[in-house]
Design a protein around this motif. Structure first.
Motif, short mmCIF file in Angstrom:
data_model
loop_
_atom_site.label_atom_id
_atom_site.label_comp_id
_atom_site.label_asym_id
_atom_site.label_seq_id
_atom_site.Cartn_x
_atom_site.Cartn_y
_atom_site.Cartn_z
N UNK A 177 0.83 -1.21 0.00
CA UNK A 177 0.00 0.00 0.00
C UNK A 177 0.86 1.25 0.00
N UNK A 178 1.95 1.22 0.74
CA UNK A 178 2.83 2.38 0.82
C UNK A 178 3.48 2.65 -0.53
N UNK A 179 3.86 1.58 -1.21
CA UNK A 179 4.47 1.74 -2.54
C UNK A 179 3.41 2.24 -3.53
N UNK A 180 2.22 1.64 -3.46
CA UNK A 180 1.17 2.00 -4.41
C UNK A 180 0.79 3.48 -4.27
N UNK A 181 0.90 3.99 -3.03
CA UNK A 181 0.54 5.40 -2.80
C UNK A 181 1.65 6.35 -3.22
N UNK A 182 2.79 5.78 -3.63
CA UNK A 182 3.91 6.62 -4.04
C UNK A 182 4.68 7.19 -2.86
N UNK A 183 4.36 6.72 -1.63
CA UNK A 183 5.04 7.23 -0.45
C UNK A 183 6.48 6.72 -0.37
N UNK A 184 6.66 5.49 -0.80
CA UNK A 184 8.01 4.91 -0.87
C UNK A 184 8.17 4.27 -2.24
N UNK A 185 9.45 4.02 -2.61
CA UNK A 185 9.69 3.52 -3.96
C UNK A 185 9.74 2.00 -4.05
N UNK A 186 10.13 1.35 -2.94
CA UNK A 186 10.26 -0.10 -3.02
C UNK A 186 10.12 -0.73 -1.65
N UNK A 187 9.70 -2.00 -1.65
CA UNK A 187 9.60 -2.77 -0.41
C UNK A 187 9.63 -4.25 -0.76
N UNK A 188 10.15 -5.06 0.16
CA UNK A 188 10.21 -6.50 -0.09
C UNK A 188 8.92 -7.16 0.39
N UNK A 189 8.40 -8.05 -0.47
CA UNK A 189 7.18 -8.75 -0.07
C UNK A 189 6.86 -9.86 -1.05
N UNK A 190 5.73 -10.55 -0.80
CA UNK A 190 5.38 -11.67 -1.67
C UNK A 190 4.69 -11.16 -2.94
N UNK A 191 4.77 -11.96 -4.00
CA UNK A 191 4.23 -11.57 -5.29
C UNK A 191 2.72 -11.28 -5.21
N UNK A 192 2.02 -12.10 -4.37
CA UNK A 192 0.57 -11.93 -4.28
C UNK A 192 0.19 -10.52 -3.84
N UNK A 193 0.96 -9.94 -2.93
CA UNK A 193 0.64 -8.59 -2.45
C UNK A 193 0.83 -7.56 -3.56
N UNK A 194 1.91 -7.74 -4.35
CA UNK A 194 2.15 -6.82 -5.47
C UNK A 194 1.00 -6.93 -6.46
N UNK A 195 0.61 -8.15 -6.77
CA UNK A 195 -0.47 -8.36 -7.73
C UNK A 195 -1.77 -7.74 -7.22
N UNK A 196 -2.04 -7.88 -5.91
CA UNK A 196 -3.30 -7.37 -5.36
C UNK A 196 -3.44 -5.87 -5.58
N UNK A 197 -2.33 -5.14 -5.53
CA UNK A 197 -2.41 -3.69 -5.71
C UNK A 197 -1.88 -3.24 -7.07
N UNK A 198 -1.69 -4.19 -8.00
CA UNK A 198 -1.28 -3.83 -9.35
C UNK A 198 0.13 -3.27 -9.46
N UNK A 199 1.03 -3.74 -8.59
CA UNK A 199 2.42 -3.25 -8.61
C UNK A 199 3.30 -4.16 -9.46
N UNK A 200 4.42 -3.63 -9.91
CA UNK A 200 5.43 -4.48 -10.55
C UNK A 200 6.21 -5.22 -9.48
N UNK A 201 6.82 -6.35 -9.89
CA UNK A 201 7.45 -7.24 -8.90
C UNK A 201 8.79 -7.72 -9.45
N UNK A 202 9.85 -7.48 -8.68
CA UNK A 202 11.19 -7.91 -9.09
C UNK A 202 11.63 -9.04 -8.18
#
Lengths: 649, 649
Positions: B567-592
């Motif tokens: 959520x913090x990344x999606x809001x543009x508050x921070x640029x990156x964070x480590x987490x599972x792919x499912x969370x990135x997908x849930x908020x439409x984020x890219x995943x490395x």
């Protein structure tokens, strides 16, 4: 005649319930649930059809959690009391620059470039800058986005009942509507040639359909959506047609009644035509002729006709099915232990449900049996609890401790059990008590004066109304109390002087003038039960007049209350009966005075029980006196006075 | 500034409640109740305004209680098996003659001249006559008039809540309508410049009005009739006008919020103008800035703005007042004893209410603290119970046994407490469990992998999700379990292999490719808390790459879940964070992708606990595997397999 046979081989209740539940589970009745969409502000109490996920994060932006200044935390590092740091106050439209800060109120979005808030209390504003004396930790006093709920996260799981806070969470998470399980539609079909829908159609031999509104209300209380069908006459095809069409658009059908095996009882046959009769007859009392059937994959329940039977069987075979269909847990019943005041006989092999009043008398929780008839609605309206007598029991012994399922919001600790002689004024005392002591209720069991004395002796009642004439002393009550309650801790207080007399039809068509007329062959009498003060008075007066009991037609017909006597006379069933003037007045009867008597109350409370004091106060109050005397035939001159027992010995 | 002062001198909660109740009693608020007349079929759950007396007797005629013959009892005296008596069958229209009888069905009126019924089973019909072999007692098998309810008798006392059986009794007693206490009308006035009514108006700095629908639903649930006022801006005159006009046609007014002492908080001043402020500020948390006032003899309550505070203060200061106004007893709460899993600190002098999950772990009832923020709706939707920390306590010690007020229909025996590392798939397990086991619920507390292991060790949770990498063995979880849970009775089972990676905005605007990019000055990072498996993974991977923590901007900013990072990344508050792919997908984020890890479950149930078996079955099921893998980044190839711990030692 499969059904006939099934009816004869009554199932035990637990087996019937298990079979019923299993059959409905097997046919998918609890699995395949229609849903509907409702707006969230109307979803209170509904059950979610599926899990609901957040459409947006809550909070949906990073906001200040305090009134204060928004800063970039590293700019504040090193600040302390001796070395304050000054940050430049920026106006809201200025982009952030290192060493700057913005004034923010609670809820304001955090300006770009800042990542912490310092409370206004900790800021010293000087010359367009903000002086601070402590460092801010990054993200302090910031409500970060998604702190409460993150977009796409689960908000409410499926099959959960929606509470007010759930509604707030759903709305905050960006939802406007929610899918909920449809309320099960339940058709209620009243059947019977004798049933009428309105009071206007009422005459001897017809019965008002009170079961349909009662069952509809029960269905509503259990979360269903009831649909009342017009009354159907006892014609096989008409009943079949009504059930058939109700099955089209309902999730469950209740047929009431025609469930026995009598000549006009078609329900079972019709259901066998339309589907499968799983159970016909359960070994319970009341409620034996219940029918459980599956038609077109839907439950059809035939409930017996007597209101008490109908309600009990609905609770046993409709309620939990209806709740399960909505994914709600079974109804919870509160059970307490109580001591039976009287023995209750019951048939082995049949599970019997009896209604009781429950109250705490001198520290002992006691249950007093109410009338058992399946037709007696009053036994349900007055009941505070229900006792299940197991089918392997032949009854309950007096003094045995049994579990009581409490009904509604019963408060046994606040229930006052009144027994003894029936009197209208006693009910008024109950109403006055309730006005003074919230949630206190008074229940009257009519067991006659002698029964009242015995109940007080056994600590089975709080109040007993007594009016027993001692033929030796010519005085009321005292000698009986001294004889039967030699160790009484409570007290005997004056209640009222009542007029007793013969009640006759208005205008006195049979020309009855005194007790001698009761010997006339054209005069029929209705009596009170043995042990009642009125019966003792009658016997005493008859003896004085030299009349023997056998000379009175109807002497053997006993009823339990003054009002039952009055009702019998008012209906023209009997010509005369002895009772208090108030009863005659209540039903518009003529009244021929016979005697005045002293009606007193035995009070059995701990001396420090608030209720004791309040009862005395009510008895002595002008308002109560006026209201009782307006019933007719009462004098309350010495009401509330404690009767001296010592002087009598 | 009387109110300002009152706010500073916060009252204790019990005093505030007493003062409130007494003031309302004194002004007659609970005495003078408006009533209305409703038809009986719509009276369910309403409260009688006065005692209701029967207009007619029930039954209203003497009727047969059996199918059989109606006789005059004396005609049957002497009948026995050896000396049967024959009675002549009369047709219904023939007047009675001695020695005659009539065929009657149950419910038929008793023909004139007869006074008893003999059951059809005991009658032998021969040649137009009825042969009987036993005498009939007078009035046997007859339902006499008034047997249930006598005309003019009390049917339902005043101030009683009408149940389905009461409706039947009222109808049977000849009533068509009943006077009931009016539902109290409650105005709800939302105030605040930041409050908006629709999602369309939502932007950073505005808040959706979720409190009004929540409070309206609560008022409905407590028997009131809520009236929602449009949102009023923070203008003194506007608020005054809204309250003033609401007082005209409502029995109670709720103002929400503006109850603090801030510059835009006018509620207290306005109420002092309109009437008397009894209480401003109560020493409770959350909910301190509550206002209790009396205006025009009616209660006006100012509730604080945070949803949790608003709901709690409504329960403390609105609910019982509203119930008492309807003559209903106070709400009953169910309390159970539970052991606190964690220490809870609390301020002396303030009564604090904290929300908890409650479950029975290996025979011990435990309470796990939920988030405490007054703004966290999710802490209320997830809560099963509430603990009141007395104002004289400084908190609750871990391991102490405390009373928990259970909320809603919580079923702690059926609650599964899951703790440890947060994972979206764990919530799915909860949903699958609920489908298999009715009324079972799973609550997740996110305390990280290490926290999960500790909770299992202390028997404070049923399930812990763990993904802890042992740098020595390169294997997950096993060595930690062997080390910290040497005597574990439960088991470790495989759940899933998950992909962990860096979440970045769609299109990866900052061009982040691996962990090295986190050292760039223009890249801000958001971290997970210490003890979480993701944090351990990051630290391990940073070490491998030779990156020190201090080189990463934002390393110190910790949040508790994958979704909070996303959520913090999606809001543009921070640029990156480590987490599972499912969370990135849930908020439409890219995943490395960074690494794959093994996420296992520690299961802590008795071996014979049905739930243990069902969990294993769900984990191994094709359906569950499919649904979890569709979240993205999961592989469930070995889900449900028990991990061997012995081989590792």
């Amino acid at each position: 005649m499969r059904n006939q046979k099934a009816y004869l081989d009554c199932l035990q209740r637990p087996q019937a319930q298990m079979l019923w539940r299993e059959a409905l589970t097997r046919c998918g009745y609890f699995a395949d649930l229609p849903s509907e969409t409702v707006i969230i502000s109307e979803s209170l109490g509904r059950v979610t059809a599926c899990s609901v996920y957040a459409k947006q994060s809550v909070p949906h932006y990073n906001g200040s959690a305090m009134d204060g200044i928004a800063v970039f935390a590293p700019d504040t590092f090193g600040a302390q009391e001796t070395e304050p740091i000054r940050l430049q106050l920026l106006s809201p439209d200025t982009p952030f620059a290192p060493g700057g800060c913005y004034v923010v109120d609670t809820g304001d979005p955090l300006p770009a470039g800042t990542n912490a808030v310092i409370m206004v209390e900790d800021v010293h504003f000087v010359d367009g800058s903000a002086e601070i004396i402590a460092a801010a930790a990054p993200w302090q006093h910031v409500r970060i986005i998604g702190e409460d709920i993150v977009a796409n996260e689960l908000v409410i799981a499926e099959h959960q009942r929606i509470a007010p806070v759930d509604m707030a969470a759903l709305l905050a998470a960006g939802l406007e509507e929610v899918d909920v399980i449809q309320k099960p539609k339940v058709a209620i079909i009243p059947t019977g040639d004798e049933i009428v829908a309105t009071r206007a159609e009422l005459r001897a031999g017809t019965i008002l359909d009170v079961n349909s509104p009662m069952l509809a209300a029960a269905v509503t209380a259990w979360g269903g959506d009831p649909h009342r069908h017009p009354i159907v006459r006892d014609r096989r095809e008409a009943i079949k047609q009504a059930i058939s069409s109700s099955l089209e658009c309902n999730d469950m059908v209740i047929v009431n009644a025609g469930t026995s095996a009598g000549r006009d009882d078609f329900t079972s046959d019709v259901l066998a035509d339309l589907g499968e009769v799983l159970v016909h007859g359960v070994a319970i009392k009341p409620g034996k002729p219940v029918i459980l059937a599956l038609c077109k994959g839907k439950p059809v329940i035939g409930l017996p006709g007597y209101p008490v039977s109908a309600m009990l069987t609905a609770e046993l075979f409709v309620r939990d099915i209806l709740l399960a269909r909505q994914k709600l847990p079974p109804a919870e019943t509160i059970e307490i232990e109580a001591t039976m005041t009287k023995q209750v006989a019951s048939t082995m092999g049949v599970e019997e449900y009896v209604r009781v009043s429950v109250g705490n008398v001198q520290g002992k929780m006691v249950a007093a049996l109410l009338s058992r008839g399946a037709g007696l609605l009053s036994s349900l309206t007055k009941a505070q609890g229900m006792i299940r007598i197991d089918s392997i029991q032949s009854g309950l012994a007096a003094g045995s401790t049994v579990p009581v399922q409490m009904l509604r919001k019963s408060r046994p600790e606040q229930t006052i059990l009144a027994v003894g002689s029936h009197d209208l004024a006693l009910e008024l005392l109950g109403i006055f008590l309730r006005r003074r002591l919230e949630h206190v209720s008074l229940t009257c069991a009519n067991v006659g004066s002698m029964g009242g004395i015995m109940a007080i002796r056994n600590n089975e009642a709080h109040i007993a109304g007594v009016h027993m004439l001692d033929e030796q002393t010519g005085r009321y009550n005292v000698s009986f109390v001294n004889k039967y309650l030699p160790n009484m801790t409570g007290s005997l207080v004056h209640f009222a002087t009542r007029e007793q007399g013969l009640m006759v039809l208005p205008g006195n068509p049979k020309g009855i003038h005194d007790l001698n007329d009761l010997m006339r062959p054209d005069v029929s009498y209705i009596n009170r039960q043995r042990g009642s003060g009125t019966r003792m008075l009658l016997d005493y007066e008859l003896q004085k007049s030299g009349i023997s009991f056998g000379q009175i037609a109807g002497y053997e017909k006993e009823v339990g209350t003054h009002m039952a006597v009055a009702a019998s006379v008012a209906a023209g069933t009997t010509d005369a009966g002895l009772g208090v003037r108030a009863s005659a007045r209540a039903l518009g009867l003529d009244f021929i005075p016979v005697a005045k008597e002293q009606y007193d109350l035995l009070l059995n409370f701990s001396p420090d029980d608030e209720r004791l004091q309040v009862i005395i106060e009510i008895l002595q109050s002008e308002e109560f006196r006026r209201e009782v005397e307006s019933l007719g035939g009462y004098e309350l001159g010495n009401a509330g006075e404690i009767v001296s027992l010592v002087a009598e010995v």
